[in-house]
Design a protein around this motif. Structure first.
Motif, PDB file in Angstrom:
ATOM      1  N   ASP A 101       0.803  -1.222   0.000  1.00 15.90           N
ATOM      2  CA  ASP A 101       0.000   0.000   0.000  1.00 15.90           C
ATOM      3  C   ASP A 101       0.840   1.278   0.000  1.00 15.90           C
ATOM      4  O   ASP A 101       0.291   2.379   0.090  1.00 15.90           O
ATOM      5  CB  ASP A 101      -0.925   0.026   1.221  1.00 15.90           C
ATOM      6  CG  ASP A 101      -1.967  -1.090   1.161  1.00 15.90           C
ATOM      7  OD1 ASP A 101      -2.227  -1.586   0.059  1.00 15.90           O
ATOM      8  OD2 ASP A 101      -2.493  -1.456   2.230  1.00 15.90           O
ATOM      9  N   VAL A 146      -9.911  -0.553   1.727  1.00 16.70           N
ATOM     10  CA  VAL A 146      -8.595  -0.597   1.078  1.00 16.70           C
ATOM     11  C   VAL A 146      -8.317  -1.957   0.454  1.00 16.70           C
ATOM     12  O   VAL A 146      -7.902  -2.055  -0.707  1.00 16.70           O
ATOM     13  CB  VAL A 146      -7.480  -0.235   2.091  1.00 16.70           C
ATOM     14  CG1 VAL A 146      -6.101  -0.480   1.477  1.00 16.70           C
ATOM     15  CG2 VAL A 146      -7.602   1.219   2.521  1.00 16.70           C
ATOM     16  N   LEU A 185      -7.966   6.445  -0.607  1.00 20.36           N
ATOM     17  CA  LEU A 185      -7.426   5.597  -1.668  1.00 20.36           C
ATOM     18  C   LEU A 185      -6.513   6.335  -2.639  1.00 20.36           C
ATOM     19  O   LEU A 185      -5.891   5.691  -3.485  1.00 20.36           O
ATOM     20  CB  LEU A 185      -8.590   4.960  -2.448  1.00 20.36           C
ATOM     21  CG  LEU A 185      -9.508   4.050  -1.636  1.00 20.36           C
ATOM     22  CD1 LEU A 185     -10.643   3.538  -2.517  1.00 20.36           C
ATOM     23  CD2 LEU A 185      -8.734   2.880  -1.042  1.00 20.36           C
ATOM     24  N   LYS A 188      -2.776   5.357  -2.105  1.00 20.56           N
ATOM     25  CA  LYS A 188      -2.655   3.909  -2.197  1.00 20.56           C
ATOM     26  C   LYS A 188      -2.829   3.442  -3.642  1.00 20.56           C
ATOM     27  O   LYS A 188      -2.112   2.539  -4.103  1.00 20.56           O
ATOM     28  CB  LYS A 188      -3.669   3.226  -1.283  1.00 20.56           C
ATOM     29  CG  LYS A 188      -3.430   3.519   0.199  1.00 20.56           C
ATOM     30  CD  LYS A 188      -4.366   2.732   1.084  1.00 20.56           C
ATOM     31  CE  LYS A 188      -4.195   3.135   2.552  1.00 20.56           C
ATOM     32  NZ  LYS A 188      -2.826   2.951   3.016  1.00 20.56           N
TER      33      LYS A 188
END
Length: 221
Positions: A101, A146, A185, A188
Motif C-alpha cells: 500500500d 482498502v 485511496l 494507495k
C-alpha cells in the motif's frame, strides 16, 4: 479508424454485452436472495454490496466517433464473484499478491501525481494527460475498503490487458466523503499502480475527466 458500419456493429455489440451482463446480474441476485439464509456471513453484507457495485462500474467507455476497444463479457461476472466471496469466505488477495500500500513515493513525479516506468519515454505521463491515448474502460472505487479496492484495481487491470485495452481511467475519489476529508485511496492507488509491472505510466486526470479524484493509466501492449 473503423468505418461507419464497423462503428455501428461495435455499438450493437456493446449494447448486447450490456444486456447480457444485466441479465446475469439479475439472475445472480435472484440466486443470492434464495440462498442468503444458508450462507455463512463471511463478510458484512454492506461490504459485499460495495464490492459488487464497484466491479459493476468497470465498464467500456462509450466512444465518440469510433470503436477503439471492445471488452468481451468477463468470464466471472462481478455479481457472481461477489456472491462467491460472500458464500465461501474467500479473501481478496490472489490477483494483488505482493502489492503493498505504499513505499513508492520516490518513483512518482509532478508532486506525486504522475509516474513513468524507467524504460518508458519520459514524456509518456504528460502525453497521457493531454489525451494522446483515449481511455477504453473505467473503474470507480467509491465505497470500497482498502483491501477490496486493491483487489479490484489489480483484477481490473488484468482483465483489461486480457482484452487488449491499454488505457483506462480509475476513479479513487477526492475524499469529500471520508473522515477528515482525506482521500483514503488516492495515495494507495498510485502505489498499487507503480508496482504493477505492466503499467507504463499514469497521470492525474484532467478536470473534465475527474481531476485529482481520478487517474489515467497506460499499460504496455
Amino acid at each position: 479508424m473503423r468505418g461507419h458500419k464497423g462503428g455501428l456493429a461495435g455499438l450493437k455489440q456493446l449494447h448486447q454485452q450490456a444486456q447480457d451482463a444485466r441479465k446475469e446480474v439479475e439472475r445472480a441476485e435472484r440466486v443470492a436472495a434464495r440462498d442468503r439464509a444458508r450462507l455463512d456471513q463471511a463478510a458484512p453484507e454492506q461490504e459485499v454490496d460495495a464490492f459488487r457495485k464497484a466491479m459493476q462500474s468497470a465498464r467500456p467507455i462509450k466512444p465518440r466517433n469510433q470503436i477503439e476497444h471492445r471488452l468481451a463479457a468477463l468470464p466471472d461476472s462481478p455479481a457472481a464473484a461477489a456472491r462467491r466471496m460472500h458464500a465461501t469466505g474467500e479473501k481478496p488477495g490472489r490477483a494483488d499478491a505482493g502489492i503493498s500500500d505504499g513505499g513508492v513515493a520516490h518513483l512518482l513525479s509532478e508532486n506525486g501525481t504522475a509516474y513513468v516506468r524507467a524504460d518508458a519515454a519520459p514524456d509518456t505521463a504528460r502525453k497521457l494527460k493531454q489525451g494522446h491515448w483515449r481511455a477504453g474502460a473505467e473503474l470507480d472505487l467509491h465505497g470500497l475498503r482498502v483491501e477490496q479496492a486493491r483487489h479490484a484495481v489489480i483484477s481490473f487491470l488484468d482483465e483489461c490487458l486480457g482484452q487488449g485495452v491499454r488505457c483506462v481511467r480509475i476513479v479513487h475519489g477526492k475524499g469529500y466523503g471520508s473522515e477528515g476529508m482525506t482521500p483514503v485511496l488516492k495515495d494507495k492507488a498510485r502505489a498499487w499502480l507503480a508496482q504493477k509491472t505492466e503499467v507504463l505510466a499514469f497521470s492525474e486526470a484532467t478536470p473534465r475527466e475527474g481531476g485529482s479524484g481520478a487517474l489515467l493509466v497506460l499499460m504496455q501492449s
